[in-house]
Design an enzyme around this catalytic site. Sequence first.
Site, PDB file in Angstrom:
ATOM      1  N   GLY A 148      45.926  24.586  -6.964  1.00 23.86           N
ATOM      2  CA  GLY A 148      45.567  24.371  -8.366  1.00 23.86           C
ATOM      3  C   GLY A 148      46.297  25.338  -9.267  1.00 23.86           C
ATOM      4  O   GLY A 148      47.245  26.007  -8.854  1.00 23.86           O
ATOM      5  N   ALA A 149      45.820  25.389 -10.495  1.00 31.36           N
ATOM      6  CA  ALA A 149      46.502  26.197 -11.506  1.00 31.36           C
ATOM      7  C   ALA A 149      46.493  27.678 -11.162  1.00 31.36           C
ATOM      8  O   ALA A 149      47.462  28.381 -11.400  1.00 31.36           O
ATOM      9  CB  ALA A 149      45.820  25.981 -12.847  1.00 31.36           C
ATOM     10  N   GLY A 151      45.544  29.086  -8.052  1.00 28.57           N
ATOM     11  CA  GLY A 151      45.634  29.496  -6.651  1.00 28.57           C
ATOM     12  C   GLY A 151      45.422  28.323  -5.717  1.00 28.57           C
ATOM     13  O   GLY A 151      45.396  27.159  -6.134  1.00 28.57           O
ATOM     14  N   VAL A 153      43.513  26.186  -2.383  1.00 28.33           N
ATOM     15  CA  VAL A 153      42.240  25.904  -1.715  1.00 28.33           C
ATOM     16  C   VAL A 153      42.561  25.848  -0.221  1.00 28.33           C
ATOM     17  O   VAL A 153      43.442  25.091   0.202  1.00 28.33           O
ATOM     18  CB  VAL A 153      41.615  24.584  -2.205  1.00 28.33           C
ATOM     19  CG1 VAL A 153      40.339  24.280  -1.432  1.00 28.33           C
ATOM     20  CG2 VAL A 153      41.338  24.648  -3.701  1.00 28.33           C
ATOM     21  N   LYS A 168      38.231  28.246  -2.297  1.00 31.71           N
ATOM     22  CA  LYS A 168      39.070  28.133  -3.499  1.00 31.71           C
ATOM     23  C   LYS A 168      39.375  29.535  -4.012  1.00 31.71           C
ATOM     24  O   LYS A 168      38.463  30.318  -4.251  1.00 31.71           O
ATOM     25  CB  LYS A 168      38.339  27.309  -4.565  1.00 31.71           C
ATOM     26  CG  LYS A 168      39.131  27.133  -5.843  1.00 31.71           C
ATOM     27  CD  LYS A 168      38.511  26.056  -6.715  1.00 31.71           C
ATOM     28  CE  LYS A 168      39.203  25.959  -8.061  1.00 31.71           C
ATOM     29  NZ  LYS A 168      38.765  24.825  -8.846  1.00 31.71           N
ATOM     30  N   ASP A 289      36.998  16.544 -16.638  1.00 29.48           N
ATOM     31  CA  ASP A 289      38.271  16.421 -15.912  1.00 29.48           C
ATOM     32  C   ASP A 289      38.192  15.381 -14.798  1.00 29.48           C
ATOM     33  O   ASP A 289      38.650  15.614 -13.685  1.00 29.48           O
ATOM     34  CB  ASP A 289      38.701  17.788 -15.361  1.00 29.48           C
ATOM     35  CG  ASP A 289      40.205  17.834 -15.070  1.00 29.48           C
ATOM     36  OD1 ASP A 289      40.940  16.938 -15.540  1.00 29.48           O
ATOM     37  OD2 ASP A 289      40.650  18.760 -14.372  1.00 29.48           O
ATOM     38  N   LYS A 291      39.256  12.521 -12.596  1.00 33.41           N
ATOM     39  CA  LYS A 291      40.522  11.895 -12.167  1.00 33.41           C
ATOM     40  C   LYS A 291      40.465  11.760 -10.649  1.00 33.41           C
ATOM     41  O   LYS A 291      39.648  12.430  -9.994  1.00 33.41           O
ATOM     42  CB  LYS A 291      41.726  12.735 -12.606  1.00 33.41           C
ATOM     43  CG  LYS A 291      41.710  14.179 -12.128  1.00 33.41           C
ATOM     44  CD  LYS A 291      42.945  14.930 -12.611  1.00 33.41           C
ATOM     45  CE  LYS A 291      42.856  16.408 -12.289  1.00 33.41           C
ATOM     46  NZ  LYS A 291      44.034  17.177 -12.674  1.00 33.41           N
ATOM     47  N   ASN A 294      40.224  14.771  -8.316  1.00 33.57           N
ATOM     48  CA  ASN A 294      38.999  15.580  -8.249  1.00 33.57           C
ATOM     49  C   ASN A 294      37.841  14.842  -7.588  1.00 33.57           C
ATOM     50  O   ASN A 294      36.716  15.333  -7.566  1.00 33.57           O
ATOM     51  CB  ASN A 294      38.595  16.032  -9.661  1.00 33.57           C
ATOM     52  CG  ASN A 294      39.530  17.103 -10.184  1.00 33.57           C
ATOM     53  OD1 ASN A 294      40.236  17.741  -9.403  1.00 33.57           O
ATOM     54  ND2 ASN A 294      39.555  17.297 -11.490  1.00 33.57           N
ATOM     55  N   ASP A 307      35.926  20.490  -8.381  1.00 35.10           N
ATOM     56  CA  ASP A 307      36.672  21.114  -9.479  1.00 35.10           C
ATOM     57  C   ASP A 307      35.898  21.114 -10.801  1.00 35.10           C
ATOM     58  O   ASP A 307      36.107  20.245 -11.661  1.00 35.10           O
ATOM     59  CB  ASP A 307      38.048  20.441  -9.661  1.00 35.10           C
ATOM     60  CG  ASP A 307      38.931  21.270 -10.596  1.00 35.10           C
ATOM     61  OD1 ASP A 307      38.479  22.334 -11.064  1.00 35.10           O
ATOM     62  OD2 ASP A 307      40.066  20.855 -10.845  1.00 35.10           O
ATOM     63  N   THR A 343      42.798  16.151 -18.491  1.00 37.93           N
ATOM     64  CA  THR A 343      44.068  15.606 -18.017  1.00 37.93           C
ATOM     65  C   THR A 343      44.418  14.453 -18.950  1.00 37.93           C
ATOM     66  O   THR A 343      43.648  13.488 -19.029  1.00 37.93           O
ATOM     67  CB  THR A 343      43.911  15.139 -16.553  1.00 37.93           C
ATOM     68  OG1 THR A 343      43.477  16.255 -15.787  1.00 37.93           O
ATOM     69  CG2 THR A 343      45.212  14.599 -16.002  1.00 37.93           C
TER      70      THR A 343
HETATM   71  N1  LIG Z   1      35.432  21.367  -1.239  1.00 35.39           N
HETATM   72  C1  LIG Z   1      36.639  20.914  -0.926  1.00 35.39           C
HETATM   73  N2  LIG Z   1      36.870  20.336   0.267  1.00 35.39           N
HETATM   74  C2  LIG Z   1      38.099  19.874   0.574  1.00 35.39           C
HETATM   75  N3  LIG Z   1      39.163  19.963  -0.251  1.00 35.39           N
HETATM   76  C3  LIG Z   1      39.003  20.528  -1.447  1.00 35.39           C
HETATM   77  C4  LIG Z   1      37.735  21.043  -1.855  1.00 35.39           C
HETATM   78  N4  LIG Z   1      37.869  21.543  -3.095  1.00 35.39           N
HETATM   79  C5  LIG Z   1      39.150  21.351  -3.444  1.00 35.39           C
HETATM   80  N5  LIG Z   1      39.845  20.749  -2.457  1.00 35.39           N
HETATM   81  C6  LIG Z   1      41.269  20.372  -2.489  1.00 35.39           C
HETATM   82  O1  LIG Z   1      42.007  21.298  -3.266  1.00 35.39           O
HETATM   83  C7  LIG Z   1      42.548  20.658  -4.427  1.00 35.39           C
HETATM   84  C8  LIG Z   1      42.555  21.621  -5.595  1.00 35.39           C
HETATM   85  O2  LIG Z   1      41.211  21.983  -5.858  1.00 35.39           O
HETATM   86  P1  LIG Z   1      40.682  22.146  -7.345  1.00 35.39           P
HETATM   87  O3  LIG Z   1      40.999  20.899  -8.105  1.00 35.39           O
HETATM   88  O4  LIG Z   1      39.271  22.583  -7.309  1.00 35.39           O
HETATM   89  O5  LIG Z   1      41.622  23.340  -7.811  1.00 35.39           O
HETATM   90  P2  LIG Z   1      42.049  23.689  -9.266  1.00 35.39           P
HETATM   91  O6  LIG Z   1      42.730  25.005  -9.180  1.00 35.39           O
HETATM   92  O7  LIG Z   1      40.905  23.615 -10.188  1.00 35.39           O
HETATM   93  O8  LIG Z   1      43.044  22.532  -9.535  1.00 35.39           O
HETATM   94  P3  LIG Z   1      43.545  22.036 -10.940  1.00 35.39           P
HETATM   95  O9  LIG Z   1      44.416  23.101 -11.453  1.00 35.39           O
HETATM   96  O10 LIG Z   1      44.277  20.776 -10.527  1.00 35.39           O
HETATM   97  O11 LIG Z   1      42.382  21.736 -11.822  1.00 35.39           O
HETATM   98  C9  LIG Z   1      41.685  19.421  -4.615  1.00 35.39           C
HETATM   99  O12 LIG Z   1      42.335  18.444  -5.348  1.00 35.39           O
HETATM  100  C10 LIG Z   1      41.409  19.024  -3.164  1.00 35.39           C
HETATM  101  O13 LIG Z   1      42.489  18.358  -2.602  1.00 35.39           O
END
Ligand SMILES: Nc1ncnc2c1ncn2[C@@H]1O[C@H](COP(=O)(O)OP(=O)(O)OP(=O)(O)O)[C@@H](O)[C@H]1O
Length: 548
Positions: A148-149, A151, A153, A168, A289, A291, A294, A307, A343
């Site tokens: 993600g933005a 770091g 997961v 995360k 958010d 999409k 998520n 997310d 988004t």
């Molecule tokens: N609980 C979970 N179990 C399995 N995979 C997960 C889980 N949480 C997140 N992921 C995976 O990690 C990805 C990124 O997680 P998340 O969207 O929470 O990060 P983010 O930093 O908020 O991303 P963004 O910048 O896109 O908003 C998700 O799209 C998914 O593929």
Amino acid sequence: MVFSLDEELSNMTIHNDDVCCNNGIPIMKPDNNDENLPAFELNDNLMTMSEHLNAQIPPDEKRTRRRSSVLAKFPVLSPVHTRRVSISNNSSNVVSHLTGSFRNATSDITVQNENSKRDSIVDDATDMRPTSIRTIQDFKPIRVLGKGAYGKVILVKDKYSTKLYAMKQLKKAEILINDNDKRDSDKENIDIDDNVEETRKRDLDKRIERTFAERTILSQLEHPNIVKLFYSFHDQSKLYLILQYIPGGELFYHLKEHGTLEEDTVAFYAAEVSCALKFLHDNGIVYRDLKPENCLLNQRGHLVLTDFGLSKKGTTDPTHDSTSSDSDLDKDDIYTLHSIIGTPEYAAPEILQGLAYNKNCDWYSLGCLLYDMLVGKPPYTGNNHKIILNKIQKDKQGPRIPYYLSDGMKDILNWLLKKDKTKRWDVDKYWKEEPVGNQKNNNNNKKKKASKQRVTKFQSHFIFRKINWKQMESGDLQKTTLGPIVPIITDWELAENFDTEFTSMSFEENYMDDGIPITGNKTDSLATPDMFKGFSFKASGSYLERHF
Ligand SMILES: Nc1ncnc2c1ncn2[C@@H]1O[C@H](COP(=O)(O)OP(=O)(O)OP(=O)(O)O)[C@@H](O)[C@H]1O
């Protein structure tokens, strides 16, 4: 139970030569010149349409890896099945303005089961019990699940219990120093130098607030279609959320595999997402958010929302007198927000325009998600949010709906994708049939009907005729019934339903070759510990037991 087509539905007519129905939404006709969509033969059936759509997408584009969401940027990728990017514009619109009622609902989040407060927050400054706070050392990294933005997961294994979690990570330095925000702020304030520092400070506060919001919101909720948070903690350089591992991957991943989905499947996911959104709204939270990236699928094929980094919980508006009998006051309007966030392809027009919005924006995003699942891309795409906004504004009659969709799908898309939020289906208000005796606001309904608002109940819509809402909302459905797509999982540790782009990634700076975490790095000096004080959290014992 008997289901009937809604009255608006029965009024719908489709013309051969173009695209119309008398409730105002255009139906997309096959058009060889359409840059966005392939041409279809009129006698194609639905599955053939999907094949057409897939066949028209160049293989390179289908496989193009998408950028992860980056806050404070506005890029949007046009190719279908391209990971969409979240935005958070810390511009002059950034100050959230809280108004309205629902004082009680927003000040006291309730949970679905058992105790009224799910868990206690552990403040690391005061609670030094060795078992109360987990550390990065407790978890062995298995593989990267997503990025993600702020770091990655990572799938991790608890060294003591061997349980699997999704960890995360959020880099403190990324939160504290965000070049894009700085650039945006500089642009915004070119003529008002005195305010630059103030704006930067405000932007920083906003980013920290959002970081805490995800932890706080998830720690207070318990719902079958919302990801569970078990622990959170932080060290010098990062914040960590230890989440329930959802092994079926993103809906995005499955959508990419299938191209488009069958209508019954779409209706099922729409119902599960709606249950999560309604629950959030009832607890004063706007998700902002929605999409396919998520929406995760669990091992039984049920949808789980993840997310919550852009979610916003309302606060009590001190200026509002809850005893007021002002009939014009919309009691469902928890609060009004102004931040341009989300988004772009899934964001409601009012958000993209920088206008005030409320929880109703999530129902527009649901319309975009449905459209995406049915058509293979969201209704409006473009290289940035302005292009998308222009397209929305140009389409006087709303997005073009493919003629081959059922009347039920056309109808629900029409009502969710209304660009005027006052005409959009107020799903929270018209959620389900109240038991006889509880019905109220009949006069109000008549008034709304006169103004062409949708007043029939969401749960009773024809597309949901096969949904057992009671079981879905209680979570019982997940125990007894498999979802329409059951992910193939031979070994939970393999993360087979996640893109290899991520699962083949190294843990990089986080771990040494043998999986031992490296704590502390060159960004340490940037992280002011006080700013993240109170981030640590541990779910209650009963909660942990319930979910493992
Ligand atoms: N609980 C979970 N179990 C399995 N995979 C997960 C889980 N949480 C997140 N992921 C995976 O990690 C990805 C990124 O997680 P998340 O969207 O929470 O990060 P983010 O930093 O908020 O991303 P963004 O910048 O896109 O908003 C998700 O799209 C998914 O593929």
